[in-house]
Design a protein around this motif. Structure first.
Motif, short mmCIF file in Angstrom:
data_model
loop_
_atom_site.label_atom_id
_atom_site.label_comp_id
_atom_site.label_asym_id
_atom_site.label_seq_id
_atom_site.Cartn_x
_atom_site.Cartn_y
_atom_site.Cartn_z
N THR A 4 -130.89 46.70 19.14
CA THR A 4 -130.56 46.07 18.51
C THR A 4 -128.39 46.34 18.49
O THR A 4 -128.59 44.90 17.77
CB THR A 4 -130.38 47.12 17.03
OG1 THR A 4 -131.74 46.94 16.08
CG2 THR A 4 -129.51 46.33 16.08
N GLU A 5 -128.35 46.64 18.76
CA GLU A 5 -126.67 46.48 19.46
C GLU A 5 -126.54 45.73 20.43
O GLU A 5 -125.38 44.77 20.09
CB GLU A 5 -126.28 47.90 19.95
CG GLU A 5 -124.70 48.02 20.41
CD GLU A 5 -124.14 48.58 20.63
OE1 GLU A 5 -123.43 49.10 20.97
OE2 GLU A 5 -124.53 50.36 20.34
N ASP A 45 -132.36 50.78 19.13
CA ASP A 45 -130.94 51.22 18.63
C ASP A 45 -130.32 50.67 19.91
O ASP A 45 -129.33 49.43 19.02
CB ASP A 45 -130.24 52.48 18.90
CG ASP A 45 -130.59 53.15 19.60
OD1 ASP A 45 -131.30 53.72 20.94
OD2 ASP A 45 -129.59 54.30 20.12
#
Length: 228
Positions: free
Chosen positions: A63-64, A60
């Motif tokens: 992705t961010e 995550d």
């Protein structure tokens, strides 16, 4: 070197444009927003932002950060198993660091864009490499380098630090042959031989076939100079 909440901050007055010497090193998992804020604070006077993770970067966070237009590369460090490799048919020439500058620039543009390769950055990388005692092997075509591998020995170990082939000459086995010769040179210099590879790209499989096994998963995240 100074501590911060999740690791260490590395700064160099002498090598202020050299990313590896001006970074935050994340030693414990942290959220993307917190990492960005830490980098902005620690590197406020730098033209770049660079974070080196010495632990795996959660998906995550990858992705961010990419959504924020950071260049994120999950990495693996691989240790060679010591097997002997046969000499290939291709012959390579040991050259000076500057002899492959055009290839270094091409590689840099592929990874980071046109505006991030500056003269101060190149000169600092050159000096750091020379202090590490690098050896540069080049594949030549009509007298001009079309690919190279860089080997350096430090802290009791050797590292195949860079392998690159110009896009016009890929698919001919040059990368594998250069890596093989670099392994022979590095393995003769120190008992432990390392290579770093992008976790999710094809060279990792090549390195595995040549005797490297993954021992550590890390990541780097960067906003290079010239990118808003």
């Amino acid at each position: 070197m100074t501590p911060f909440s999740h690791g260490q901050v590395y700064r160099s007055r002498r090598y202020s444009d050299y990313w590896t010497f001006n970074c935050i090193q994340v030693q414990r998992p942290m959220a993307a927003q917190a990492m960005v804020e830490a980098a902005d604070g620690a590197l406020a006077d730098c033209r770049h932002r660079f974070a080196e993770w010495v632990v795996p970067m959660p998906g995550d966070v990858v992705t961010e950060l990419r959504a924020r237009e950071w260049i994120v590369t999950p990495l693996v460090y691989m240790l060679h198993d010591g097997r002997a490799l046969a000499d290939g048919e291709k012959q390579f020439t040991e050259v000076e660091y500057d002899a492959v500058r055009h290839l270094r620039e091409e590689w840099h543009r592929e990874d980071f864009g046109d505006r991030s390769f500056t003269e101060p950055f190149y000169m600092q990388a050159r000096e750091v490499s020379r202090l590490a005692g690098v050896r540069v092997l080049a594949a030549l075509h009509e007298g001009s380098p079309i690919g190279f591998a860089q080997v350096q020995t430090h802290d009791g170990g050797s590292e195949v630090a860079e392998v690159y082939v110009h896009p016009d000459h890929r698919g001919r086995g040059l990368g594998g042959a250069l890596t093989t010769r670099a392994i022979q040179i590095g393995g003769a210099s120190a008992p432990d031989l390392w290579i770093c590879a992008a976790r999710d790209k094809r060279p990792r499989e090549l390195y595995r076939r040549l005797g490297f096994e993954v021992v550590l998963e890390t990541a780097v995240a960067i906003v290079p100079p010239g990118r808003d």
